[in-house]
Design a protein around this motif. Structure first.
Motif, PDB file in Angstrom:
ATOM      1  N   THR A  66      64.258  18.194  60.471  1.00  0.00           N
ATOM      2  CA  THR A  66      64.419  18.289  61.919  1.00  0.00           C
ATOM      3  C   THR A  66      63.650  19.497  62.440  1.00  0.00           C
ATOM      4  O   THR A  66      63.572  20.533  61.779  1.00  0.00           O
ATOM      5  N   THR A  67      63.071  19.332  63.636  1.00  0.00           N
ATOM      6  CA  THR A  67      62.437  20.425  64.347  1.00  0.00           C
ATOM      7  C   THR A  67      63.128  20.515  65.708  1.00  0.00           C
ATOM      8  O   THR A  67      64.127  19.831  65.944  1.00  0.00           O
ATOM      9  N   HIS A  68      62.579  21.310  66.594  1.00  0.00           N
ATOM     10  CA  HIS A  68      63.201  21.502  67.910  1.00  0.00           C
ATOM     11  C   HIS A  68      63.360  20.187  68.674  1.00  0.00           C
ATOM     12  O   HIS A  68      64.390  19.949  69.296  1.00  0.00           O
ATOM     13  N   TYR A  69      62.329  19.333  68.630  1.00  0.00           N
ATOM     14  CA  TYR A  69      62.359  18.082  69.396  1.00  0.00           C
ATOM     15  C   TYR A  69      62.275  16.811  68.544  1.00  0.00           C
ATOM     16  O   TYR A  69      62.449  15.720  69.072  1.00  0.00           O
ATOM     17  N   ARG A  70      61.973  16.937  67.273  1.00  0.00           N
ATOM     18  CA  ARG A  70      61.745  15.745  66.455  1.00  0.00           C
ATOM     19  C   ARG A  70      62.658  15.710  65.244  1.00  0.00           C
ATOM     20  O   ARG A  70      63.141  16.725  64.775  1.00  0.00           O
ATOM     21  N   GLN A  71      62.808  14.489  64.731  1.00  0.00           N
ATOM     22  CA  GLN A  71      63.536  14.255  63.509  1.00  0.00           C
ATOM     23  C   GLN A  71      62.712  13.294  62.666  1.00  0.00           C
ATOM     24  O   GLN A  71      62.286  12.252  63.148  1.00  0.00           O
ATOM     25  N   PHE A  72      62.467  13.647  61.403  1.00  0.00           N
ATOM     26  CA  PHE A  72      61.661  12.830  60.506  1.00  0.00           C
ATOM     27  C   PHE A  72      62.516  12.393  59.324  1.00  0.00           C
ATOM     28  O   PHE A  72      62.921  13.246  58.520  1.00  0.00           O
ATOM     29  N   PRO A  73      62.795  11.098  59.194  1.00  0.00           N
ATOM     30  CA  PRO A  73      63.507  10.630  57.998  1.00  0.00           C
ATOM     31  C   PRO A  73      62.667  10.938  56.758  1.00  0.00           C
ATOM     32  O   PRO A  73      61.440  10.827  56.789  1.00  0.00           O
TER      33      PRO A  73
END
Length: 95
Positions: free
Chosen positions: A39-46
């Motif tokens: 997870t980052t500030h605005y994104r989520q990467f499975p």
């Protein structure tokens, strides 16, 4: 759930004030690695969508961290070596 690893990255953007002076604004943000995602500030990467994570150094120990996903490559500016984060992340990707 507690993250397995955390990395500080920086978002830099420019603003122009009322007197047409340009200012660089630097925001400190966190990237978190969990068992199933990043997870980052605005994104989520499975984790299953991440192919690789790489680092291109420049300056004094900092550089660009690249997150290679099936939706493209995302870059993040870091000021310290992300080697520990990358090592932990590559273990999760290879599972």
């Amino acid at each position: 759930m507690e993250p397995l690893a955390t990395l500080i990255y920086y978002k830099v953007h420019r603003e122009i004030d009322l007197f047409y002076e340009q200012k660089l604004i630097e925001e400190e943000r966190n990237m978190h690695l969990y068992v199933d995602r990043i997870t980052t500030h605005y994104r989520q990467f499975p984790i299953e969508n991440i192919h690789d994570i790489t680092f291109r150094p420049f300056g004094n120990g900092g550089g660009l961290l690249y997150l290679h996903t099936n939706h493209g490559v995302y870059s993040y500016h870091v000021k310290t070596s992300p080697n520990s984060f990358i090592h932990t992340c590559k273990k999760m990707i290879s599972k």
